[in-house]
Scaffold this motif. Structure first.
Motif, PDB file in Angstrom:
ATOM      1  N   ARG A  37      -6.937   7.179   1.682  1.00  0.00           N
ATOM      2  CA  ARG A  37      -6.097   6.605   2.939  1.00  0.00           C
ATOM      3  C   ARG A  37      -4.832   5.646   2.387  1.00  0.00           C
ATOM      4  O   ARG A  37      -3.785   5.491   3.200  1.00  0.00           O
ATOM      5  N   ASP A  38      -4.728   5.110   1.120  1.00  0.00           N
ATOM      6  CA  ASP A  38      -3.619   4.575   0.704  1.00  0.00           C
ATOM      7  C   ASP A  38      -2.491   5.244   0.669  1.00  0.00           C
ATOM      8  O   ASP A  38      -1.323   4.470   0.368  1.00  0.00           O
ATOM      9  N   PHE A  39      -2.701   6.560   0.443  1.00  0.00           N
ATOM     10  CA  PHE A  39      -1.511   7.349   0.184  1.00  0.00           C
ATOM     11  C   PHE A  39      -0.681   7.529   1.496  1.00  0.00           C
ATOM     12  O   PHE A  39       0.611   7.831   1.404  1.00  0.00           O
ATOM     13  N   THR A  41       1.449   5.955   3.380  1.00  0.00           N
ATOM     14  CA  THR A  41       2.482   4.844   3.416  1.00  0.00           C
ATOM     15  C   THR A  41       3.727   4.961   4.273  1.00  0.00           C
ATOM     16  O   THR A  41       3.962   6.429   4.591  1.00  0.00           O
ATOM     17  N   ASN A  43       6.731   5.135   3.823  1.00  0.00           N
ATOM     18  CA  ASN A  43       7.539   5.842   3.068  1.00  0.00           C
ATOM     19  C   ASN A  43       7.220   7.550   2.800  1.00  0.00           C
ATOM     20  O   ASN A  43       8.157   8.258   2.941  1.00  0.00           O
ATOM     21  N   LEU A  44       5.904   7.652   2.753  1.00  0.00           N
ATOM     22  CA  LEU A  44       5.792   9.124   2.908  1.00  0.00           C
ATOM     23  C   LEU A  44       6.269   9.964   4.349  1.00  0.00           C
ATOM     24  O   LEU A  44       6.862  10.918   4.394  1.00  0.00           O
TER      25      LEU A  44
END
Lengths: 184, 264
Positions: A37-39, A41, A43-44
């Protein structure tokens, strides 16, 4: 007669070992879900949007399919949630993008769907939208609209899984100590 | 910093500050939030800047000249030797690189009744307000490539370049320059960053994930410890119980034949 030697595990012990393995795997998947889940973001999403939105020179069918999907999704998102870009319309101005290479900045500082639309689906005032006059363009970013529902659902699933694991822990511990009182 | 404020104060006292403010300005940021963009700059029209030079019975036009800041070393003149303003175009000056080019001409804006910002909220009036209040340099993306275009071409500017602008007041009938503003402060167009450089690494782990991981690790450790404890206690218990059963079985074997003897 003597009992069997204590080196071969009894059925109950085999059961406990198997349950422990299951528990370990469940724990690993819960932690992986929380980590993944942290991925997600801002920015992604920003990078994907800039690279794929309105991309015209696609390399192959897969690329074309992804570009069309991203374009369609973002168009609908910007239209329905009245937002523009990930953090704001300045995303389109600050970064080079597939969109920028296709449309001139003088005509399209940002996509048309960032403009406030009238009932017919065309911008209320195009010049005001291009200049950034407040009230004629969507000045907030779409990240809140994306991350809000995603976070609530992921939050619910992650913590529910954690609660189940705590319950399983209590049951296993109780089972082990209950069975250890009975003779093997 | 201090000295410039002092100079400004003196200027205003001595009526010399007229020149200080006579520069083209960027349009108000409350109105034009996206300014300057990659290829355009929105400038405020010269309200009340030329009022001292206006005669009531004559007609005037305002020309806007634009040039790159680097061109000021080559030439920054907007008039020729006879006082007539230059007729240079974007192509002739390579986009303002060799000198100023004429970007626009329009009527003198009305100083007495300038457009009100409050009218911008009205959908019907906003076009007029914008047209009267500001001018967007670089607005026209097609005039460069249209051979039939006869008016003044205002093509998009170059990104990441500094430009300077000047307004010139012209008597329409005589064609002579009557007044001009100073060159504006250098205005730089935006620059783009490449999306490849965007860092998508999440960085810090979120609080939830750390809590879940740590608590679950502790629970697994407790389970293993409990399992080992139960196995070892079962092993110890089985040794005690095996001796007990042996004694018990022997006593049972001893007690069983007696009832047979007594019955016979």
């Amino acid at each position: 007669m003597e009992n069997n030697s204590s080196h071969t595990p009894s059925r109950k012990q085999i059961y406990i070992i198997l349950m422990l393995i299951t528990y370990a795997f469940e724990m690993a998947s819960c932690i992986t879900a929380a980590t993944q889940r942290d991925f997600l973001t801002p920015n992604l999403f920003l990078k994907q949007m800039l690279e794929r939105y309105n991309k015209s020179d696609t390399d192959n069918n897969n690329d074309k399919w992804m570009a069309e999907g991203v374009t369609k999704t973002w168009d609908e998102l910007m239209l329905q949630k009245h937002c523009c870009g990930v953090r704001g319309p300045s995303d389109w101005q600050e970064y080079a993008s597939a969109f920028r290479s296709r449309h001139k900045d003088a005509d399209f500082p940002w996509p048309r769907n960032c403009c406030v639309m009238d009932a017919q689906g065309s911008p209320v005032n195009l010049d005001a939208c291009k200049l950034g006059v407040p009230g004629y363009y969507n000045s907030n970013g779409c990240y809140d609209a994306i991350s809000g529902p995603m976070n609530t659902q992921a939050w619910g699933v992650a913590w529910f899984g954690f609660a189940i694991l705590c319950w399983t822990f209590c049951v296993l511990l109780g089972t082990m100590f209950y069975w250890s009182r009975i003779e093997y | 910093m201090c000295s410039s404020w002092v100079v400004l104060a003196f200027c205003c006292l001595g009526q010399l500050c007229a020149d200080q403010s006579l520069k083209p300005q960027l349009a108000a940021p409350q109105l034009a939030t996206n300014n300057p963009t990659l290829t355009t700059v929105a400038l405020e029209k010269p309200f009340c800047m030329f009022d001292s030079s206006l005669h009531p019975n004559k007609s005037y036009t305002i020309y806007l000249y634009a040039m790159k800041e680097t061109a000021s070393a080559i030439s920054s003149l907007v008039t020729d030797s006879s006082g007539k303003p230059l007729d240079s175009t974007f192509q002739q000056t390579s986009g303002g690189q060799l000198g100023p080019y004429k970007a626009a001409l329009f009527d003198v804006p009305n100083c007495a009744s300038p457009p009100r910002f409050a009218d911008v909220g009205d959908v019907n009036k906003v076009s007029d307000v914008l047209k009267q209040y500001l001018f967007r340099v670089g607005d026209d993306g097609t005039c460069l490539y249209d051979p039939n275009f006869l008016a003044v071409c205002n093509p998009p500017l170059a990104p990441d370049t500094t430009y300077r602008f000047k307004y010139v007041l012209l008597d329409s009938t005589e064609g002579i320059m009557k007044d001009q503003t100073l060159w504006s402060d250098p205005i730089k167009t935006r620059r783009v960053k490449l999306p490849l450089k965007i860092d998508t690494w999440p960085g810090r782990r979120s609080g939830d994930m750390i809590v879940i991981t740590s608590i679950l690790s502790v629970l697994v450790f407790l389970l293993l410890a409990g399992f080992l404890a139960s196995v070892s206690s079962a092993a110890m218990g089985s040794k005690d119980s095996s001796t007990e059963t042996r004694c018990m079985s022997q006593t049972i074997q001893q007690s069983e034949p007696r009832p047979q003897l007594s019955s016979e």
